[in-house]
Structures are given as structure tokens and as C-alpha cells.
Motif scaffolding. Structure first.
Motif, PDB file in Angstrom:
ATOM      1  N   UNK A  57      23.030  -3.735 -82.214  1.00  0.00           N
ATOM      2  CA  UNK A  57      23.632  -4.927 -81.652  1.00  0.00           C
ATOM      3  C   UNK A  57      23.386  -6.146 -82.518  1.00  0.00           C
ATOM      4  N   UNK A  58      24.416  -6.961 -82.671  1.00  0.00           N
ATOM      5  CA  UNK A  58      24.244  -8.242 -83.358  1.00  0.00           C
ATOM      6  C   UNK A  58      23.317  -9.106 -82.498  1.00  0.00           C
ATOM      7  N   UNK A  59      22.409  -9.890 -83.106  1.00  0.00           N
ATOM      8  CA  UNK A  59      21.520 -10.740 -82.300  1.00  0.00           C
ATOM      9  C   UNK A  59      22.283 -11.600 -81.295  1.00  0.00           C
ATOM     10  N   UNK A  60      21.698 -11.712 -80.107  1.00  0.00           N
ATOM     11  CA  UNK A  60      22.238 -12.486 -78.982  1.00  0.00           C
ATOM     12  C   UNK A  60      23.489 -11.848 -78.398  1.00  0.00           C
ATOM     13  N   UNK A  61      23.482 -10.505 -78.348  1.00  0.00           N
ATOM     14  CA  UNK A  61      24.573  -9.781 -77.697  1.00  0.00           C
ATOM     15  C   UNK A  61      24.007  -8.865 -76.606  1.00  0.00           C
ATOM     16  N   UNK A 102      25.491   8.403 -85.109  1.00  0.00           N
ATOM     17  CA  UNK A 102      26.570   7.593 -84.558  1.00  0.00           C
ATOM     18  C   UNK A 102      26.033   6.196 -84.249  1.00  0.00           C
ATOM     19  N   UNK A 103      26.899   5.215 -84.273  1.00  0.00           N
ATOM     20  CA  UNK A 103      26.482   3.834 -84.063  1.00  0.00           C
ATOM     21  C   UNK A 103      27.020   3.287 -82.750  1.00  0.00           C
ATOM     22  N   UNK A 104      26.171   2.534 -82.064  1.00  0.00           N
ATOM     23  CA  UNK A 104      26.570   1.740 -80.904  1.00  0.00           C
ATOM     24  C   UNK A 104      26.395   0.277 -81.304  1.00  0.00           C
ATOM     25  N   UNK A 105      27.469  -0.481 -81.288  1.00  0.00           N
ATOM     26  CA  UNK A 105      27.447  -1.869 -81.741  1.00  0.00           C
ATOM     27  C   UNK A 105      27.908  -2.766 -80.597  1.00  0.00           C
ATOM     28  N   UNK A 106      27.162  -3.814 -80.329  1.00  0.00           N
ATOM     29  CA  UNK A 106      27.573  -4.790 -79.325  1.00  0.00           C
ATOM     30  C   UNK A 106      27.923  -6.104 -80.012  1.00  0.00           C
ATOM     31  N   UNK A 107      29.026  -6.694 -79.590  1.00  0.00           N
ATOM     32  CA  UNK A 107      29.533  -7.923 -80.179  1.00  0.00           C
ATOM     33  C   UNK A 107      29.666  -8.993 -79.094  1.00  0.00           C
ATOM     34  N   UNK A 108      29.858 -10.237 -79.555  1.00  0.00           N
ATOM     35  CA  UNK A 108      30.017 -11.364 -78.640  1.00  0.00           C
ATOM     36  C   UNK A 108      30.859 -12.430 -79.329  1.00  0.00           C
ATOM     37  N   UNK A 109      31.634 -13.137 -78.566  1.00  0.00           N
ATOM     38  CA  UNK A 109      32.445 -14.223 -79.106  1.00  0.00           C
ATOM     39  C   UNK A 109      31.538 -15.157 -79.914  1.00  0.00           C
ATOM     40  N   UNK A 110      31.812 -15.322 -81.214  1.00  0.00           N
ATOM     41  CA  UNK A 110      30.913 -16.138 -82.050  1.00  0.00           C
ATOM     42  C   UNK A 110      30.820 -17.592 -81.598  1.00  0.00           C
ATOM     43  N   UNK A 111      31.832 -18.090 -80.892  1.00  0.00           N
ATOM     44  CA  UNK A 111      31.763 -19.469 -80.398  1.00  0.00           C
ATOM     45  C   UNK A 111      30.683 -19.627 -79.331  1.00  0.00           C
ATOM     46  N   UNK A 137      35.536   7.456 -84.930  1.00  0.00           N
ATOM     47  CA  UNK A 137      35.181   8.069 -83.653  1.00  0.00           C
ATOM     48  C   UNK A 137      33.673   8.104 -83.423  1.00  0.00           C
ATOM     49  N   UNK A 138      32.894   7.826 -84.462  1.00  0.00           N
ATOM     50  CA  UNK A 138      31.436   7.847 -84.328  1.00  0.00           C
ATOM     51  C   UNK A 138      30.831   6.445 -84.354  1.00  0.00           C
ATOM     52  N   UNK A 139      31.680   5.457 -84.219  1.00  0.00           N
ATOM     53  CA  UNK A 139      31.217   4.069 -84.108  1.00  0.00           C
ATOM     54  C   UNK A 139      31.814   3.492 -82.829  1.00  0.00           C
ATOM     55  N   UNK A 140      30.959   3.131 -81.904  1.00  0.00           N
ATOM     56  CA  UNK A 140      31.412   2.532 -80.657  1.00  0.00           C
ATOM     57  C   UNK A 140      31.104   1.049 -80.643  1.00  0.00           C
ATOM     58  N   UNK A 141      32.119   0.227 -80.432  1.00  0.00           N
ATOM     59  CA  UNK A 141      31.943  -1.229 -80.391  1.00  0.00           C
ATOM     60  C   UNK A 141      32.215  -1.703 -78.965  1.00  0.00           C
ATOM     61  N   UNK A 142      31.288  -2.483 -78.420  1.00  0.00           N
ATOM     62  CA  UNK A 142      31.371  -2.919 -77.034  1.00  0.00           C
ATOM     63  C   UNK A 142      31.135  -4.431 -76.965  1.00  0.00           C
ATOM     64  N   UNK A 180      40.140  -3.787 -78.939  1.00  0.00           N
ATOM     65  CA  UNK A 180      39.309  -4.515 -77.980  1.00  0.00           C
ATOM     66  C   UNK A 180      40.063  -5.714 -77.430  1.00  0.00           C
ATOM     67  N   UNK A 181      39.689  -6.156 -76.246  1.00  0.00           N
ATOM     68  CA  UNK A 181      40.367  -7.288 -75.599  1.00  0.00           C
ATOM     69  C   UNK A 181      39.770  -8.609 -76.080  1.00  0.00           C
ATOM     70  N   UNK A 182      39.892  -8.866 -77.362  1.00  0.00           N
ATOM     71  CA  UNK A 182      39.281 -10.059 -77.940  1.00  0.00           C
ATOM     72  C   UNK A 182      39.998 -11.336 -77.506  1.00  0.00           C
ATOM     73  N   UNK A 183      41.308 -11.284 -77.454  1.00  0.00           N
ATOM     74  CA  UNK A 183      42.067 -12.491 -77.107  1.00  0.00           C
ATOM     75  C   UNK A 183      41.741 -12.940 -75.688  1.00  0.00           C
TER      76      UNK A 183
END
Length: 711
Positions: A402-406, A509-518, A584-589, A702-705
Motif C-alpha cells: 500500500x502507498x503510505x496513507x492508504x 502476487x501484489x495487493x496495492x491500495x491507492x488513494x486520491x492524491x488530493x 491478473x496477479x496485481x490487485x489495485x484497490x 477503477x472508478x477514479x472519476x
């Protein structure tokens, strides 16, 4: 032996001391499962050494004179006097911090059955009282007693599991010298004399003597804490059936566990396999034997009844012994061949594992009882020894980056480490091993892969450690490790980490968590300020500064920002992961999805991992990484404005700064600090993150918009 920092006080301490074999584990699991709910009511059940509902035996070790010579000390990695002193300091600091985190605290609850069995002298209890006085002088001791013969029968199963050969069901002792373990009158007297008779609240571990016939309800009543709205843990039966007793007795005869020997993993796994399969009840003694043993304690029990239960009429315990047999029937089955075959099978599998790692292939065969299984496993082992590496002997290994603060800490502490269907390697802040790994062995195995990737990796050793760890926790479970700093490594280092992980672990496999950078970056800025205040430094804050503005933070970014700006420059790493491992082996949430619907978010993560769904009530709904408050921010700004105050601030040690900052937060109004972005700051963040967002949108749909990501 204590801490020099100012103590954190509470109104009272509830000390649950067992005794052993009176449902102590159920109480501990109950307290751990409801830790957040209790904290909201001002009741703190510390995570330190009692994280997964386990016994808080660390408090016992902290007052023992030579804990490094005891089993508890060995489990806690206390090896000498210096280690004991360091451990006690660590325990005090950790409990201080957990108390500080609960703003409305009034009660500290500590629970360990080892208070009963390991602290058996007035001197040790006095030492315990002195330690507890740091937090409160008002200590309430909660203790349960169970009929002595029933305790001995329950303890008999434990003795077999630990390898004792032909242990007596009822331990012999000299006339007039009752063993302290069963001498309840002496136990009650010791605790009453140390803490005061009014402070000791006793219960009887019999359904008809418990409130509503329920142990947890009764405990909450004695401890004066609320049961309302709390969740119950699953019941666990640790007793052995008659067949289980016979199998373990034969195992201890054929494969003895010698004194002073270290952990024999294959043997321990075989014991675990038998214990899980053969649960139930057994009566290894006759009614006459049980009654005779019980009579030794008649005088003491009568004295205890008078002292602790003055209103109770009749005997202290139910004296019905009809569930014991009149005579012991000799075993009708001979388990010697079966156990011999099991031992050969497990030893053969262990040999294969040591060489190339065939544990996942061989596990079903280990459970077979026939000689054919032994021949099969031995043959596979011989073939295995000629192999240099197996790539399918481990379940999939997931790395959460996970990226920090996600919400990384939330995932680590409320899902990954708590889910029964995940074999979790770390990180957990409640584990005190380096990098907060599950064990020293796990850390050493992963060290050259994740944190020192320039060093050579012993692939066989890595696989052996993870294989053993996996089998102890369930070989069908996916393996997961979570360390948020990995994705933001410089690209050359990240690629080396990923290549090394795949080479050593196989299916990675990777599990990655993201967050709106703003929203992520203002949160990361406030976190950096708080981390710098607590630890004296942070890589995104100039050295010697206690405060900088958000605009300065965006501009400065650390000494290495031209090489690798950890706040933005991880797009290349994510692209490489997809190319190297496969999409298929990288999950982004998205963290925003977790905020919207926590249960659905956890479900998607578990689906990706192939783990069973978990009831949302199983996890604690609590923010585990408290944000910087407005009062704390003003405090840091004032310190940074004065060179003299800034110098004095950084001369304090970490614990002293932590206490000062917590005191500021507690005296403030609790308002969380927020950052209002200027147009220029918003534009800078949007421009730096737009490329990554478009790639995420095209690659993972992903539903980024909808969540306002800059596109």
C-alpha cells in the motif's frame, strides 16, 4: 527497572489471574475481540503480548527474577538480564502509549493464567504490585477456582501434548505439603495479603455458580465492565478424546522429546495434527482415584469457602464424581504401528522439505495411516533431493504494498492479522520483531529479499522457513506480508525486490491500495509532521525542523527527491509489476471504496487472494493511526518558531516527546487538523499524478472519476 517518563494513570486495574484451566483463554479472546468497543468505554485491554487474544504473560516475565530461564522468557526472546531489563522497559512504554491513546481511559485490564502458576511467592506478588503501581494503586484481582481433580485431568492432556512420557494424572506429593498449583487457600491468601482481601473477587468455574450460567457474563460482573453489545468469540475445545490420548501417549514413547531439546517442527506438527483430529473427553482415572485426590484439599477448600464465599452454604465445589469410570478399561486398540507409520511419514516429508520443499505436495500423504503412504513419501523425498528447487510447494505469496496513507495500518491490524484464513507474515505494530514480522525466522528469511536485496538469498532456507510457518497455520491458506514502504522504493531496488521474491517464492502476487492524491498527500504531510515529532526525524522533513508548511513540504520532499520522490514516483514500479507478474496477479484497490463500504471492500480484497469471506463484525472498526490534531500542530509550529525551544525539543528522547505530544492532544479540543489546498498546490498535485491515474483507469477499470482523482 521502570521507566523514567511520567506515568500514565488510570482509576483502577483489573487483574485476571486465572487460575489455569478455568476458561482463561475464552476470557482473553473475548477481551481482544472487543478491544475497540471496550476502549470506547474507557477500558483498555493492551495489545502488547496479548494481541490475538493470547495471554498477557509479558507482565509475568517483567517481574520474574530470571525470566530467561523460563519457558515464557524463551517465547518472548528474553535471553539474559539485559534482555529482561529491555523487555520490561518496552512493556511499560507500550502500555503507556496504549493508555494515552484512550482519551477517556479509567480502567486497565490485564489477563494471564500465568499469574496463578508462575508468581507463587509473596515476594513476586509484591514486585508485581510495584510494577502495577505505575498506572494505579487501585487493583482488583479476579480469580476463578475449579475442582482440583478436574483441573488435573485437563492438565493431563496438556502434559501429553508437550511430550511428557506417562505423566501421572494426579501428581504425587508428600503428606502435609500440598502443591501450590492446587492449594487454593494458599493462593487466595497470598493475593489477599498483597493486594487486600477486599480487592480479590473470586468465582467458581462451574455452570451453576456463574451468572446466567455463562463465564463471560460472570467475568464482566466481577470486573465491573459492560457486557452489553460485545461480541462472543468462537468456542474452542482443547481436550483430547480417548483415542487422542492413546495416540499421543504412543507418540511420546516412540518419538520422545528429550530434555533441553529445541523445537522439533515435524514432531510439533504431528502433535498438532493429532490434537485437532481427536478432540473430545477422556477420563484417565477412576472415581475412587479422583475422590482421593480431591480429599487432600478438603481443609483448604473449606477455609477458602469461608474467606471468599461466606454466603455460600455447603461444599465449595459440586462433589458429584459420577462421570468418572469405576474401573479403567485397558485400551482395546494397539496404535503402535499406526503411530510408527505416522512418524516415518512426517520424518520423510521433513527430509524432503529440508532439501527442496515439498510440504504442500506431501501434506495429504502425511495424514495417511498405511505403510503405502510411507513408501510413497520416501520415494518422493528421494526424487526431491535430486531437484534443485520446487516452484509449487508453497501457496501463493501475496505482498501488500500500500502507498503510505492508504489505510495500510487499518488493513494490517483489522483484516490481515485477524483473518483466520490468511497466513500472515507481518507487518503488525504489536509484533516486536524487526520490521514487525511474525517471528525472527520470518524476518531473517525475507531480509535479503525485501530489505537488503543486494545480498545473496538462500532460496532453500527461505522456502523452508515459510513452508514450516505456513503448515503450522494451515497449508491451504494464502501467505501474505504487508509493508507499505516497498512500492515507493527507487525503481532499480523495487525491480530487484520483485525479481528476488519471484525467484525465491514462486507464485508472487501484489495487493496495492491507492488513494486520491488530493487527499492522500495532505494526510501524508500531517503524518510526516507527527512522525518527525515522535521519532525526531522523517525523510520528507528537513533535519532539525519541527514544522514546515504544506507548500514547503511539497517543494522540499527530502534529500533524494530528485532521484526518487516517494510521494509521486511509484508509477514506474507499478507498471513494472504488471509487466513482470501479469495484470491478473496485481490487485489495485481504492481507499475510497473502503470508506464507502468496508465490508464490500474487504470482500474484494479477499476474493483476489482466494481467501474465504469474513464477517465484518470480526474486525475492529477503529482508526488505528490517529491524525494530528489542531492543538498538536499549533504546538509544533510554536516550537519551530523558537530556535532554543526547537533545540530542547529534539534533545528529548522519543518516549518523552510522545508523552508531551499526547498531553497536548489530550488538553486540546480534539479537533483534527486539515489542510486546505491552494489552487497552485492542487494544480501541482494533479499534474504530477495524472499519468498514473490514466494508466490505472485503463489497466484496472477503477472508478477514479467518481472518486475525484485528477484525470
Amino acid at each position: 527497572m521502570g521507566s523514567d517518563a511520567a506515568p500514565v494513570r488510570v482509576d483502577r486495574i483489573v487483574l485476571h489471574i486465572g487460575t489455569e484451566k478455568t476458561g482463561t483463554s475464552s476470557i482473553q479472546r473475548f477481551m481482544a475481540k472487543n478491544r475497540a468497543a471496550f476502549a470506547s468505554e474507557g477500558v483498555v485491554y493492551p495489545r502488547f503480548t496479548g494481541f490475538h487474544g493470547g495471554t498477557q504473560w509479558g507482565v509475568v516475565a517483567a517481574v520474574q527474577p530470571r525470566p530467561w530461564e523460563s519457558e515464557i522468557g524463551a517465547r518472548l526472546d528474553i535471553r539474559d538480564k539485559a534482555g529482561a531489563l529491555a523487555y520490561r522497559q518496552q512493556l511499560v512504554t507500550s502500555i503507556d502509549e496504549e493508555l494515552l491513546a484512550c482519551r477517556n481511559r479509567h480502567t486497565l485490564v490485564l489477563s494471564s493464567e500465568h499469574f496463578h502458576s508462575r508468581l507463587s511467592t509473596p515476594a513476586l506478588l509484591t514486585e508485581l504490585k510495584q510494577l502495577l503501581s505505575r498506572w494505579s494503586d487501585n487493583v482488583k484481582v479476579v480469580v476463578y477456582f475449579r475442582r482440583q481433580d478436574r483441573v488435573a485431568v485437563s492438565l493431563y492432556s496438556t502434559k501429553l501434548k508437550t511430550g511428557q512420557l506417562n505423566p501421572p494424572v494426579f501428581p504425587p506429593f508428600k503428606a502435609g505439603s500440598l502443591p501450590y498449583y492446587f492449594d487454593y487457600a494458599r493462593i487466595y491468601a497470598n493475593w489477599s495479603q498483597t493486594f487486600g482481601e477486599d480487592a480479590v473477587k473470586a468465582g467458581i468455574f462451574e455452570p451453576q455458580r456463574l451468572d446466567d450460567g455463562d463465564l463471560l457474563t460472570d467475568f464482566c460482573h466481577l470486573a465491573d465492565i459492560s457486557m452489553s453489545g460485545k461480541k462472543r468469540p468462537a468456542k474452542v475445545n482443547e481436550s483430547l478424546s480417548e483415542t487422542g490420548v492413546q495416540l499421543l501417549s504412543e507418540l511420546n514413547r516412540q518419538w520422545p522429546k528429550g530434555p533441553g531439546q529445541g523445537l522439533n517442527l515435524s514432531r510439533e506438527l504431528l502433535v498438532l495434527s493429532i490434537s485437532r483430529k481427536h478432540k473430545g473427553r477422556s477420563f484417565p482415572a477412576t472415581r475412587v482415584q479422583a475422590e482421593a485426590f480431591y480429599r487432600h484439599f478438603a481443609t483448604g477448600n473449606a477455609e477458602l469457602a469461608k474467606q471468599a464465599f461466606p454466603s455460600h452454604e455447603g461444599p465449595l465445589f459440586d462433589e458429584n464424581f459420577n462421570d468418572y469410570p469405576e474401573v479403567l478399561i485397558p485400551p482395546c486398540a494397539d496404535f503402535s504401528d499406526e503411530v510408527s507409520d505416522r512418524i516415518k511419514a512426517w520424518r520423510a516429508a521433513a527430509a524432503a522439505e529440508q532439501t527442496v520443499g515439498l510440504g504442500r505436495w506431501l501434506l495429504p500423504a502425511r495424514r495417511l495411516l498405511g505403510r503405502a503412504a510411507v513408501s510413497l513419501i520416501s520415494g518422493v523425498a528421494r526424487v526431491g533431493r535430486r531437484r534443485t528447487r520446487s516452484s509449487v510447494d508453497l501457496p501463493p505469496v501475496f505482498l501488500h504494498m500500500g502507498v503510505p496513507k492508504t489505510a495500510t495500518t487499518t488493513l494490517q491490524e483489522t483484516l490481515f492479522s485477524q483473518h483466520p484464513g490468511i497466513c500472515y507474515l507481518g507487518k503488525s505494530n504489536n509484533w516486536k520483531v524487526e520490521k514487525h514480522c511474525a517471528s525472527e525466522e520470518v524476518y531473517r528469511a525475507l531480509q535479503a529479499i525485501l530489505w537488503q536485496c543486494w545480498k545473496p538469498t538462500d532460496v532453500a532456507q527461505v522456502r523452508s522457513v515459510l513452508r514450516s510457518y505456513s503448515q503450522m497455520r494451515g497449508p491451504e491458506k494464502p501467505i501474505l506480508g504487508s509493508w507499505e514502504g516497498l512500492l515507493i522504493k527507487p525503481s532499480v531496488e523495487f525491480q530487484a525486490i520483485l525479481r528476488g521474491a519471484k525467484d525465491a517464492l514462486g507464485d508472487v502476487r501484489l495487493v496495492v491500495t491507492m488513494r486520491n492524491p488530493l487527499k492522500r498527500l495532505p494526510s501524508a504531510y500531517l503524518h510526516a509532521l507527527k512522525t518527525c515529532a515522535l521519532n525526531g526525524k522523517h525523510h520528507t522533513i528537513p533535519k532539525g525542523r519541527a514544522f514546515i508548511t504544506f507548500a514547503e513540504w511539497l517543494e522540499w520532499g527530502g534529500r533524494l527527491r530528485l532521484i526518487n520522490d516517494t510521494r509521486f514516483d511509484f508509477e514506474k514500479n507499478l507498471r513494472f509489476a504488471v509487466k513482470f507478474l501479469g495484470a491478473d496477479k496485481v490487485g489495485v484497490f481504492l481507499m475510497e471504496d473502503m470508506i464507502e463500504n468496508r465490508e464490500a471492500f474487504f470482500g474484494r480484497v479477499l476474493d483476489f487472494m482466494g481467501a474465504e469471506q469474513v464477517d465484518a463484525e470480526l474486525v475492529e472498526d477503529k482508526h488505528l493511526n490517529p491524525a494530528l490534531t489542531a492543538a498538536e500542530l499549533d504546538f509544533l509550529k510554536a516550537i519551530d518558531g523558537s530556535p532554543e525551544e526547537r533545540k530542547q525539543w529534539f534533545t528529548l528522547n522519543n518516549h518523552e516527546r510522545r508523552l508531551r505530544l499526547a498531553d497536548v492532544a489530550e488538553k486540546g479540543n480534539g479537533v483534527k487538523c486539515t489542510v486546505a489546498l491552494s489552487d497552485a498546490e492542487r494544480l501541482l498535485i494533479s499534474n504530477r499524478s495524472r499519468s498514473l491515474n490514466h494508466w490505472l483507469l485503463n489497466t484496472f477499470d477503477l472508478e477514479l472519476e467518481r472518486h475525484g482523482y485528477p484525470l
